[in-house]
Motif scaffolding. Structure first.
Motif, PDB file in Angstrom:
ATOM      1  N   ASP A 170       0.835  -1.209   0.000  1.00  0.00           N
ATOM      2  CA  ASP A 170       0.000   0.000   0.000  1.00  0.00           C
ATOM      3  C   ASP A 170       0.866   1.253   0.000  1.00  0.00           C
ATOM      4  O   ASP A 170       0.533   2.250  -0.665  1.00  0.00           O
ATOM      5  N   GLU A 171       1.978   1.213   0.714  1.00  0.00           N
ATOM      6  CA  GLU A 171       2.879   2.360   0.732  1.00  0.00           C
ATOM      7  C   GLU A 171       3.550   2.566  -0.620  1.00  0.00           C
ATOM      8  O   GLU A 171       3.806   3.700  -1.036  1.00  0.00           O
ATOM      9  N   ALA A 193       2.098   1.846  -3.484  1.00  0.00           N
ATOM     10  CA  ALA A 193       1.040   2.454  -4.304  1.00  0.00           C
ATOM     11  C   ALA A 193       0.836   3.918  -3.929  1.00  0.00           C
ATOM     12  O   ALA A 193       0.670   4.781  -4.809  1.00  0.00           O
ATOM     13  N   ASP A 194       0.878   4.218  -2.628  1.00  0.00           N
ATOM     14  CA  ASP A 194       0.689   5.603  -2.194  1.00  0.00           C
ATOM     15  C   ASP A 194       1.843   6.488  -2.669  1.00  0.00           C
ATOM     16  O   ASP A 194       1.628   7.648  -3.063  1.00  0.00           O
ATOM     17  N   THR A 195       3.060   5.965  -2.612  1.00  0.00           N
ATOM     18  CA  THR A 195       4.222   6.724  -3.072  1.00  0.00           C
ATOM     19  C   THR A 195       4.089   7.067  -4.551  1.00  0.00           C
ATOM     20  O   THR A 195       4.370   8.193  -4.982  1.00  0.00           O
ATOM     21  N   SER A 245       1.266   7.225  -6.266  1.00  0.00           N
ATOM     22  CA  SER A 245       0.154   8.175  -6.420  1.00  0.00           C
ATOM     23  C   SER A 245       0.599   9.590  -6.066  1.00  0.00           C
ATOM     24  O   SER A 245       0.295  10.552  -6.789  1.00  0.00           O
ATOM     25  N   ASP A 246       1.325   9.719  -4.951  1.00  0.00           N
ATOM     26  CA  ASP A 246       1.831  11.038  -4.546  1.00  0.00           C
ATOM     27  C   ASP A 246       2.724  11.631  -5.635  1.00  0.00           C
ATOM     28  O   ASP A 246       2.653  12.823  -5.942  1.00  0.00           O
TER      29      ASP A 246
END
Length: 270
Positions: free
Chosen positions: A92-93, A95-97, A99-100
């Motif tokens: 998830d991190e 994917a979040d990285t 996305s950011d």
């Protein structure tokens, strides 16, 4: 305990894949091969899967592309699972990285910047944002951040592109072509008079300048060579087919015959 309902749910999507990967790496009940792997042993498979995606696209094998993209996704899941086990980060991190990063790099889509700009301006803006990101990582050199693990030809292209941004570049393709002639002459001299190590060095110099010519011509050398490989395979297979029709194999033929058949195949495929 494994979530067996999720593992066997054909519509389980991303959570299903993550659970399968977790179970494969389970130290008590997982797969011995998967358990033994680490980042360095998996990295070559990651590179290979990326090339298989590119190959499917090159061949327009759209029925294969879904599977190849799945194989590449699995590589990301594998690395993320190993990282999670070490307490480094989770999927998830990851994917979040990503996305950011995409939101930050597209202020004209997700922010207040004007979207009405040329592709060239968007490219310049993108590079400026990436340069700021590298500075934040203390990558202040012009060539910092060009991945060492890239294929050598692609890395040469990217290194030269970076250098060109700060003015270290030939103004015209004519000068690049002149440099190719110079490097070819040096390679010939090395072949005739120098050691094998020096031959290899001169050969590398010639390839490096060829990559630079590709950049000047707007040609990505790795993609161009991939296309040339595919063309060679197609034409040589045509030679083999023609030989087969007369009861021969390549090893039963000679260069003169195969060269003539090559020309015939080349003419047919144009």
């Amino acid at each position: 305990m494994p979530d067996t309902d999720l593992i066997h749910n054909p519509k389980g999507g991303m959570p299903r894949l993550l659970e399968i990967m977790r179970c494969l790496r389970d130290p008590d009940n997982g797969c011995p091969w998967d358990i033994e792997q680490d980042f360095s042993t998996i990295a070559p498979y990651t590179i290979e899967e990326a090339y298989e995606v590119a190959d499917a696209i090159e061949r327009e094998a759209w029925d294969e592309l879904k599977g190849e993209l799945g194989d590449l996704l699995f590589q990301s899941v594998f690395h993320a699972q190993m990282a999670s086990e070490r307490g480094l980060f989770t999927f998830d991190e990851v994917a979040d990285t990503m996305s950011d990063k995409m939101v930050a790099r597209h202020p004209h889509v997700f922010g207040d910047e004007n979207r009405d700009k040329s592709a060239e301006q968007q490219t310049r803006d993108w590079e400026a944002i990436k340069a700021a990101e590298r500075a934040g990582k203390q990558q202040t050199g012009t060539l910092d951040g060009v991945a060492v693990g890239l294929p050598a030809l692609l890395r040469a292209y990217k290194l030269q592109k970076r250098a060109a941004r700060v003015g270290f570049d030939w103004p015209s393709t004519d000068q690049v072509i002149d440099k190719i002639a110079e490097e070819a002459a040096e390679l010939r001299e090395a072949r005739d008079e120098l050691t094998q190590a020096e031959v290899e060095e001169e050969f590398g110099d010639l390839l490096f300048v060829m990559a630079n010519l590709g950049r000047h011509l707007g040609v990505e050398p790795e993609a161009a060579l991939r296309a040339a490989n595919a063309k060679f395979i197609k034409r040589f297979q045509g030679v083999e087919e023609k030989l087969s029709k007369i009861g021969k194999r390549p090893e039963d033929s000679d260069l003169e015959e195969m060269d003539a058949l090559w020309d015939a195949v080349k003419a047919e495929q144009r």
